[in-house]
Structure formats: C-alpha cells, structure tokens
Design an enzyme around this catalytic site. Structure first.
Site, PDB file in Angstrom:
ATOM      1  N   LYS A  13     -19.668  38.082 -53.154  1.00 23.03           N
ATOM      2  CA  LYS A  13     -18.733  36.947 -53.243  1.00 23.03           C
ATOM      3  C   LYS A  13     -18.338  36.669 -54.698  1.00 23.03           C
ATOM      4  CE  LYS A  13     -21.750  34.090 -51.397  1.00 23.03           C
ATOM      5  NZ  LYS A  13     -22.897  35.011 -51.242  1.00 23.03           N
ATOM      6  N   ARG A  88     -21.950  25.931 -46.941  1.00 20.98           N
ATOM      7  CA  ARG A  88     -23.095  26.724 -46.490  1.00 20.98           C
ATOM      8  C   ARG A  88     -23.744  26.122 -45.260  1.00 20.98           C
ATOM      9  NH1 ARG A  88     -24.261  29.352 -51.780  1.00 20.98           N
ATOM     10  NH2 ARG A  88     -25.943  30.840 -51.547  1.00 20.98           N
ATOM     11  N   ARG A 172     -33.900  32.932 -48.866  1.00 18.25           N
ATOM     12  CA  ARG A 172     -32.453  32.687 -48.944  1.00 18.25           C
ATOM     13  C   ARG A 172     -31.740  33.295 -47.739  1.00 18.25           C
ATOM     14  NH1 ARG A 172     -31.722  35.253 -54.611  1.00 18.25           N
ATOM     15  NH2 ARG A 172     -29.491  34.927 -54.315  1.00 18.25           N
TER      16      ARG A 172
HETATM   17  P1  ADP Z   1     -25.841  33.831 -54.027  1.00 23.09           P
HETATM   18  O1  ADP Z   1     -24.689  34.200 -54.918  1.00 23.09           O
HETATM   19  O2  ADP Z   1     -26.977  34.764 -54.198  1.00 23.09           O
HETATM   20  O3  ADP Z   1     -25.410  33.627 -52.619  1.00 23.09           O
HETATM   21  P2  ADP Z   1     -25.668  31.192 -55.169  1.00 23.09           P
HETATM   22  O4  ADP Z   1     -25.558  31.396 -56.623  1.00 23.09           O
HETATM   23  O5  ADP Z   1     -24.419  30.923 -54.399  1.00 23.09           O
HETATM   24  O6  ADP Z   1     -26.434  32.431 -54.549  1.00 23.09           O
HETATM   25  O7  ADP Z   1     -26.670  29.997 -54.861  1.00 23.09           O
HETATM   26  C1  ADP Z   1     -27.946  29.915 -55.481  1.00 23.09           C
HETATM   27  C2  ADP Z   1     -28.729  28.749 -54.883  1.00 23.09           C
HETATM   28  O8  ADP Z   1     -28.038  27.524 -55.133  1.00 23.09           O
HETATM   29  C3  ADP Z   1     -28.913  28.804 -53.370  1.00 23.09           C
HETATM   30  O9  ADP Z   1     -30.034  29.592 -53.000  1.00 23.09           O
HETATM   31  C4  ADP Z   1     -29.104  27.316 -53.052  1.00 23.09           C
HETATM   32  O10 ADP Z   1     -30.407  26.876 -53.371  1.00 23.09           O
HETATM   33  C5  ADP Z   1     -28.138  26.645 -54.018  1.00 23.09           C
HETATM   34  N1  ADP Z   1     -26.782  26.454 -53.444  1.00 23.09           N
HETATM   35  C6  ADP Z   1     -25.629  27.029 -53.871  1.00 23.09           C
HETATM   36  N2  ADP Z   1     -24.586  26.611 -53.131  1.00 23.09           N
HETATM   37  C7  ADP Z   1     -25.097  25.758 -52.194  1.00 23.09           C
HETATM   38  C8  ADP Z   1     -24.532  25.008 -51.115  1.00 23.09           C
HETATM   39  N3  ADP Z   1     -23.202  25.069 -50.834  1.00 23.09           N
HETATM   40  N4  ADP Z   1     -25.363  24.256 -50.358  1.00 23.09           N
HETATM   41  C9  ADP Z   1     -26.683  24.170 -50.631  1.00 23.09           C
HETATM   42  N5  ADP Z   1     -27.295  24.861 -51.619  1.00 23.09           N
HETATM   43  C10 ADP Z   1     -26.496  25.645 -52.401  1.00 23.09           C
HETATM   44  P1  ADP Z   2     -22.963  37.193 -54.188  1.00 28.42           P
HETATM   45  O1  ADP Z   2     -22.128  36.344 -55.135  1.00 28.42           O
HETATM   46  O2  ADP Z   2     -22.356  37.295 -52.824  1.00 28.42           O
HETATM   47  O3  ADP Z   2     -24.394  36.766 -54.138  1.00 28.42           O
HETATM   48  P2  ADP Z   2     -22.575  39.314 -56.210  1.00 28.42           P
HETATM   49  O4  ADP Z   2     -21.096  39.378 -56.333  1.00 28.42           O
HETATM   50  O5  ADP Z   2     -23.331  38.641 -57.302  1.00 28.42           O
HETATM   51  O6  ADP Z   2     -22.973  38.693 -54.768  1.00 28.42           O
HETATM   52  O7  ADP Z   2     -23.119  40.827 -56.035  1.00 28.42           O
HETATM   53  C1  ADP Z   2     -24.518  41.089 -55.956  1.00 28.42           C
HETATM   54  C2  ADP Z   2     -24.820  42.348 -56.762  1.00 28.42           C
HETATM   55  O8  ADP Z   2     -24.245  43.489 -56.118  1.00 28.42           O
HETATM   56  C3  ADP Z   2     -24.282  42.344 -58.190  1.00 28.42           C
HETATM   57  O9  ADP Z   2     -25.221  42.996 -59.035  1.00 28.42           O
HETATM   58  C4  ADP Z   2     -22.973  43.144 -58.088  1.00 28.42           C
HETATM   59  O10 ADP Z   2     -22.700  43.844 -59.310  1.00 28.42           O
HETATM   60  C5  ADP Z   2     -23.269  44.120 -56.962  1.00 28.42           C
HETATM   61  N1  ADP Z   2     -22.106  44.384 -56.101  1.00 28.42           N
HETATM   62  C6  ADP Z   2     -21.141  43.507 -55.710  1.00 28.42           C
HETATM   63  N2  ADP Z   2     -20.247  44.094 -54.891  1.00 28.42           N
HETATM   64  C7  ADP Z   2     -20.647  45.391 -54.753  1.00 28.42           C
HETATM   65  C8  ADP Z   2     -20.124  46.528 -54.035  1.00 28.42           C
HETATM   66  N3  ADP Z   2     -19.018  46.438 -53.281  1.00 28.42           N
HETATM   67  N4  ADP Z   2     -20.806  47.701 -54.141  1.00 28.42           N
HETATM   68  C9  ADP Z   2     -21.947  47.784 -54.888  1.00 28.42           C
HETATM   69  N5  ADP Z   2     -22.482  46.763 -55.578  1.00 28.42           N
HETATM   70  C10 ADP Z   2     -21.843  45.564 -55.518  1.00 28.42           C
END
Ligand code: ADP
Ligand code: ADP
Ligand code: ZN
Length: 217
Positions: A13, A88, A172
């Site tokens: 994302k 979420r 998570r």
């Molecule tokens: P990821 O990119 O790995 O999905 P995020 O950076 O979006 O993780 O979120 C990290 C943490 O922040 C989550 O595990 C949660 O604890 C909190 N968080 C982020 N967005 C939300 C939301 N919309 N509602 C509740 N908790 C959130």
């Molecule tokens: P999210 O915001 O959904 O938690 P991220 O965008 O941070 O996910 O991506 C998680 C990890 O996977 C990062 O290290 C990113 O560089 C890698 N990544 C993201 N998209 C791809 C893809 N299409 N193929 C391989 N690796 C990816």
C-alpha cells in the site's frame, strides 16, 4: 479523486501510494505514518498509541478517525487523496463515509491488493525505509542502486520498524483478518471495490492501479 488502498500489512500500500502521489498529485494519507510521527513527538495521541502499535494491535477508532478528519481538512487534500491504512475497521469505514459527506466529498474507489500470507512475511521482514525521505526499500525486492545510499535523496540513514518482525506480524495479520478484512465485503456490497493481484512486481502492480484510476477518472 479520493481512493482507498486496502490490504494486509506488507501488501504494498505504502509503496504504491507514494508512486501514485508523485504521478497524479494525489496526497498519501497514511495513518501508520501519522501515528509513528505522533509517537516520535511524544504527543498525547502518541503516548496512547505507542504500546498498542508495538504489540501489533489496532489503535482506537476514536483516535484514528480524529487524525484523518483533521488531515482531510488541510488544503493539500482538496485535489484528492489516497488513504493508506485507513479505514481498518467497520466503524472507521462508517465514520469516513459520514465525514466525507459532511465535507461534500466522496470516494471514487477502493482498491484491494491481494497478496498471499507467505509473501507478506517475506515482504515485512525484509522492509526498511530511508530515515530522511521515507522512500521504501526491501532486502531482496528493492535494494538501493548504490549500496547504503538512498536512490531518492542521497541520505545514508536507513531504518527498520520495531513491529516489522515475524512475531508482531502474526498479531497484525490477526487484526487484519478479524477487523479489516470485513471491509472487502462491505465495499463490494457498495459496488465500490476493485481487487488487484498484489503479487506482481512493483511496476506490474502500479500498472493495474493506473488502469483502474484511468477508468474511474
Ligand atoms: P502496515 O503498512 O504494515 O500495514 P501501518 O504503518 O499502516 O502498517 O500501521 C502500523 C500500526 O499503526 C498498525 O499495526 C496499528 O497499530 C496502527 N494503525 C495504523 N492505522 C490504523 C488504523 N486505521 N486503525 C487502527 N490502528 C492503526
Ligand atoms: P504496506 O504499506 O502495505 O504495509 P509496503 O508498501 O511498505 O507495504 O511494502 C512492504 C515491503 O515490500 C517493502 O519493503 C516494499 O519495498 C516491498 N514491496 C512492495 N511492493 C512490492 C512488490 N510488488 N513486489 C516486491 N516487493 C514489494
Ligand atoms: Zn531518502
């Protein structure tokens, strides 16, 4: 245009939101980034969120809805935004609908990024970012062109998130399947959902998203 990127942790994302932000002038709204900034600043919200985030649970609906509502009012959001990591939960989705309606805005579409669980573990455990500009990297899937130097800004200060370990990722993922995945059905029923293959390489996924945005524009 206002869109939601929906998907489990590691789906890509943030990576795609940054690409669309650059390409289309939409603003990336990441509640995760905003909460991490609040924790780093030691604000009241940060103090409340810190332990929950470390354990891999979800921060309260009240807090994240408040953050998003304030952020959407800022002038840079007027031309459109990409919600990354919000909503979420079903109550967050309902609150988003109300607050968009009250501000005379609406959602153009919700893009669900589908990625297998095994792949999520691999993506999350290899993730790191540039501490200076936030550019995302991965041990295997996206390494800097020059070792130790950010492609985007030239800094050499990379960071890994404390919650990006396999154990916290399990919590998570559990939160995702229990609280967030019902949103897929919710937006499908509202005829707002488009699902894409998030297993493709980064440019492949960008291509799928671009095709949807061109179609909706
Ligand atoms: P990821 O990119 O790995 O999905 P995020 O950076 O979006 O993780 O979120 C990290 C943490 O922040 C989550 O595990 C949660 O604890 C909190 N968080 C982020 N967005 C939300 C939301 N919309 N509602 C509740 N908790 C959130
Ligand atoms: P999210 O915001 O959904 O938690 P991220 O965008 O941070 O996910 O991506 C998680 C990890 O996977 C990062 O290290 C990113 O560089 C890698 N990544 C993201 N998209 C791809 C893809 N299409 N193929 C391989 N690796 C990816
Ligand atoms: Zn950088």
């Amino acid at each position: 245009m206002n869109i939601i990127l929906l998907g489990p942790p590691g789906a890509g994302k943030g990576t795609q939101a940054r690409i669309i932000e650059k390409g289309r002038g939409l603003v990336q709204l990441s509640t995760g980034d905003m909460l991490r900034a609040a924790v780093a600043a030691g604000s009241e919200v940060g103090l409340k969120a810190k332990a929950v985030m470390e354990s891999g649970g979800l921060v309260s609906d009240e807090i994240v809805i408040g953050i998003i509502s304030d952020r959407i009012d800022e002038p840079d959001c007027a031309s459109g935004f990409i919600l990354d990591g919000f909503p979420r939960t079903l109550p967050q989705a309902a609150a988003l609908e109300d607050l968009l309606a009250s501000k005379g805005k609406s959602l153009n579409c919700v893009i669900e990024m589908r990625v297998d669980d095994d792949k999520l573990v691999e993506r999350i455990t290899g993730r790191y970012t540039c501490g200076a500009c936030g550019e995302g990297y991965h041990d295997k899937f996206r390494v800097p062109k020059v070792e130790g130097v950010c492609d985007n800004c030239g800094a050499n200060d990379f960071k890994r998130r404390a919650d990006d370990n396999e154990e916290t990722l399990r919590s998570r993922l559990l939160a995702y399947y229990k609280e967030t995945s019902p949103l897929i059905g919710y937006y499908f029923a509202k005829d707002n959902l488009v699902s894409i293959d998030g297993m493709a390489d980064m440019s492949g996924v960008t291509g799928s998203i671009e095709a949807i945005l061109n179609d909706k524009a």
